[in-house]
Scaffold this motif. Structure first.
Motif, PDB file in Angstrom:
ATOM      1  N   HIS A 159       6.569  -7.150  -2.541  1.00 48.45           N
ATOM      2  CA  HIS A 159       6.481  -5.900  -2.939  1.00 48.45           C
ATOM      3  C   HIS A 159       7.872  -5.049  -1.574  1.00 48.45           C
ATOM      4  O   HIS A 159       7.060  -4.195  -1.104  1.00 48.45           O
ATOM      5  N   PRO A 160       8.916  -5.074  -1.847  1.00 45.35           N
ATOM      6  CA  PRO A 160       9.524  -4.454  -0.329  1.00 45.35           C
ATOM      7  C   PRO A 160       9.608  -3.329  -1.340  1.00 45.35           C
ATOM      8  O   PRO A 160       9.398  -3.027  -2.871  1.00 45.35           O
ATOM      9  N   ALA A 161      10.279  -2.332  -0.207  1.00 42.32           N
ATOM     10  CA  ALA A 161      10.503  -0.358  -0.648  1.00 42.32           C
ATOM     11  C   ALA A 161      10.626  -0.541  -2.048  1.00 42.32           C
ATOM     12  O   ALA A 161      10.233   0.518  -2.502  1.00 42.32           O
ATOM     13  N   SER A 162      12.690  -1.416  -1.746  1.00 46.81           N
ATOM     14  CA  SER A 162      13.297  -0.472  -2.695  1.00 46.81           C
ATOM     15  C   SER A 162      13.698  -2.096  -3.612  1.00 46.81           C
ATOM     16  O   SER A 162      13.771  -2.630  -3.208  1.00 46.81           O
ATOM     17  N   HIS A 178       0.555   0.574   1.216  1.00 52.43           N
ATOM     18  CA  HIS A 178       1.476   1.108   0.112  1.00 52.43           C
ATOM     19  C   HIS A 178       3.047   1.724   0.879  1.00 52.43           C
ATOM     20  O   HIS A 178       2.747   1.628   1.893  1.00 52.43           O
ATOM     21  N   TYR A 179       4.074   2.375   0.462  1.00 56.42           N
ATOM     22  CA  TYR A 179       4.896   2.865   1.019  1.00 56.42           C
ATOM     23  C   TYR A 179       4.454   4.467   0.876  1.00 56.42           C
ATOM     24  O   TYR A 179       4.487   5.015   0.041  1.00 56.42           O
ATOM     25  N   GLY A 217      13.114   8.318  -1.781  1.00 58.39           N
ATOM     26  CA  GLY A 217      12.282   6.827  -1.625  1.00 58.39           C
ATOM     27  C   GLY A 217      12.485   6.021  -0.314  1.00 58.39           C
ATOM     28  O   GLY A 217      12.460   4.884   0.598  1.00 58.39           O
ATOM     29  N   SER A 218      13.416   7.713  -0.134  1.00 59.97           N
ATOM     30  CA  SER A 218      14.790   6.571   1.568  1.00 59.97           C
ATOM     31  C   SER A 218      13.255   6.781   2.835  1.00 59.97           C
ATOM     32  O   SER A 218      12.367   6.788   2.686  1.00 59.97           O
TER      33      SER A 218
END
Lengths: 312, 166
Positions: B163-166, B52-53, B59-60
Motif C-alpha cells: 500500500h504505497p503512499a501514492s 496509516h500514512y 498528500g506529500s
C-alpha cells in the motif's frame, strides 16, 4: 551486574539463572520482610502516628497473629525496625529475636533522610545502630529504607550519602534495591569500587499498596491482586532458581481475612520442595561468600557522551 | 539545527552498537526531518488503529505510522511512579489480568486480520512474573494458524510495498 560510572542502562547484565546458586542445593531463596514502621510521613514517626488504631493493631494483635503464623509454619523473617519502635517496644523486639527472626534497621524514625546533611544523617544512623544493638543484643546487619505510604515516589528514604554511611558503619547489606531481582551491588564510588550488597525489593510484592487504605496502589482493597502477584513471581522465580522477597505490614496483613489470604499463599510456597526460607542476613551472607564483589562486580565505562545541546 | 543533530547522534549511537542504522522511531520528531534522515516509519500516535500514512494535506511528505495504543503498553498496568503520576494512579495490576486484556485485544484483531503492536519496557516486563506471562501469551498466539510475528521494520516494508503512499 556491570555498573557504570554515570549510570546507563545500555548493556547491564544480571546473573544468568544457571549461575545463581543457593546453599545445600536449595532451589530458590524465599525471604519475608516485615515492616514495623507505622504509617507516617516524610518527617518520620510522630507521637500521633503511634496512637492510631492501625499503629496499635500493628504492634499488638496484628503482630501477634502474624508471628503465630510464622511460628506455626517454622518460617523465619527479617523485621525492619525503626530505632524509635525498638525503644518503645523493646520486649516485642526481643521476643521476635528469640523466635529466630532477624532484627534489621529501618531508619531512626523512618524519616526521609534525603534532605539531611551528611553529618546529621550519620549521627542518626549511628544512633539507630546503637539502639538496635542494645535492644536486640546484636548489631543489625542490614538497613532498610522501605516506602512510606504517602511518598509520591516510593523510594523510601535514601540520600546520596546513605549507602556510603552504611558501609562506613559496617553494615553488610542494604535491604531494598530495585536494580535487579537477585542480590546485587550498589556502587558508591566507581574508581575505588566501593559498594554495598543490596537485596531486591519490588512494590508489587509489598502488601501496603493493596490493602485498605493504600495512599498508593490500586485504590482500595485488592488482596486477590496481591495474591496473584506473589504467586506469579514465586512460581516464575522458583522455576528459574532465583529469589523471591515479600514485604508485610502487621497492621494490614495481620487482619484475619488478609491473614487467611497470606496463609493460602504460604501453603503454596511451602509446598515447593527445596525452597530456601532465609532471613535477609542469611541471604546476604551466602551471596557475599558465593558472589563477592571482588569477582562479580563488573564495572564498565559509560558509553554516555554529552554534547552541547544534550538534554542530560 | 539542534533537532537534526539529536537525530544524527541517535542514529550514530544505534549504528555503532548494532551495526545497522535505525529506520524506525517512536518519537515526537518532526516528520519532515525524519523523512530527510531516512526514516521509513514512526510508531507513535493513534489517529487510526491500523498502519496509516501521515502527510501534508496534499498528500506529500507522507510517513508511515504504525500505531500502538496505551492499553497495550505494559507500563500502563504495571509501572510504579509512571511519568510523575499521582499517588492514586499507580499501576499495580497482576499479570493474569493483563494477559486476559491483551489476549482479547489480540483475538479481536486476529479475527479481522488486523495487527497488534505491544509496547514493553524491560524494567517493567523484564520482571520474572511478567516474563512468564508473556511466554504464555506468545505460546497461546502460536497455537493459532497464520499469526505473523514481524519486527516493526518488516511490517513497514510490507505496508510500503503493498500500500504505497501514492
Amino acid at each position: 551486574m556491570p555498573w557504570k560510572d554515570r549510570y546507563t542502562i545500555s548493556d547491564e547484565k544480571s546473573l544468568l539463572d544457571s549461575e545463581v546458586t543457593w546453599p545445600d542445593g536449595q532451589r530458590c531463596c524465599f525471604r519475608i520482610v516485615v515492616d514495623l514502621a507505622p504509617p507516617c510521613g516524610p518527617a518520620g514517626i510522630t507521637p500521633q502516628d503511634l496512637t492510631t488504631p492501625d499503629a496499635y493493631f500493628g504492634m499488638h494483635g496484628g503482630l501477634a497473629a502474624l508471628s503465630e503464623v510464622l511460628r506455626r509454619r517454622s518460617l523465619k523473617a527479617t523485621f525492619a525496625v525503626p530505632a524509635v519502635m525498638a525503644e518503645i517496644h523493646a520486649d516485642a523486639i526481643r521476643r521476635l529475636r528469640d523466635a529466630g527472626h532477624e532484627i534489621a534497621a529501618h531508619g531512626f524514625k523512618h524519616e526521609d533522610v534525603s534532605l539531611l546533611g551528611r553529618e546529621d544523617e550519620r549521627a542518626r544512623l549511628e544512633r539507630t545502630t546503637e539502639i538496635l544493638a542494645r535492644v536486640a543484643g546484636q548489631r543489625p546487619s542490614g538497613w532498610f529504607s522501605l516506602p512510606r505510604p504517602g511518598d509520591k515516589f516510593a523510594g523510601g528514604a535514601v540520600s546520596g550519602h546513605t549507602v556510603d554511611l552504611l558501609i562506613e558503619d559496617g553494615y553488610d547489606y542494604f535491604g531494598n534495591g530495585l536494580a535487579d531481582d537477585v542480590p546485587h551491588y550498589w556502587v558508591t564510588d566507581f574508581a575505588s569500587r566501593r559498594a554495598l550488597l543490596t537485596l531486591p525489593y519490588y512494590y508489587h510484592f509489598d502488601d501496603q499498596f493493596f490493602l485498605l487504605f493504600p495512599k498508593k496502589g490500586t485504590g482500595l482493597e485488592n488482596p486477590d491482586t496481591l495474591f496473584r502477584n506473589w504467586k506469579a513471581e514465586l512460581d516464575a522465580q522458583y522455576k528459574r532458581g532465583r529469589q523471591f522477597a515479600m514485604v508485610l505490614h502487621p497492621h494490614g496483613i495481620g487482619w484475619p481475612n488478609r491473614l487467611l489470604m497470606l496463609e493460602q499463599f504460604l501453603d503454596h510456597a511451602q509446598g515447593l520442595p527445596a525452597l530456601w526460607n532465609a532471613t535477609s542476613a542469611e541471604c546476604a551472607q551466602h551471596w557475599t561468600a558465593t558472589f563477592p564483589a571482588a569477582t562479580h562486580l563488573k564495572l564498565e565505562p559509560s558509553i554516555w557522551r554529552d554534547y552541547p545541546g544534550s538534554l542530560s | 539545527m539542534l533537532e537534526r543533530e539529536h537525530l544524527r547522534r541517535a542514529k550514530d549511537a544505534i549504528e555503532k552498537l548494532t551495526g545497522k542504522r535505525p529506520v524506525g522511531t517512536r518519537s515526537w520528531h518532526t516528520r519532515q526531518l525524519l523523512l530527510e534522515e531516512g526514516y521509513v516509519y514512526n510508531s507513535h500516535d493513534t489517529p487510526d488503529h491500523r498502519p496509516h500514512y501521515i502527510s501534508e494535506p496534499d498528500g506529500s511528505k507522507a510517513l508511515l505510522n504504525l500505531p500502538f495504543h496505551y492499553a497495550i503498553d505494559d507500563a500502563m498496568f504495571f509501572s510504579f511512579a509512571w511519568l510523575n503520576s499521582e499517588n492514586d494512579a499507580q499501576r499495580m495490576m497482576d499479570p493474569e489480568h493483563v494477559e486476559e486484556i491483551w489476549w482479547l485485544a489480540f483475538m479481536q484483531q486476529y479475527q479481522q486480520g488486523g495487527y497488534l503492536n505491544i509496547c514493553m519496557h524491560p524494567f517493567v516486563s523484564g520482571r520474572a512474573l511478567r516474563i512468564a506471562m508473556l511466554d504464555r501469551l506468545i505460546a497461546r498466539m502460536k497455537r493459532l494458524p497464520g499469526v505473523w510475528f514481524p519486527t516493526c521494520e518488516q511490517v513497514a516494508r510490507h505496508v510500503l510495498s503493498v500500500h504505497p503512499a501514492s
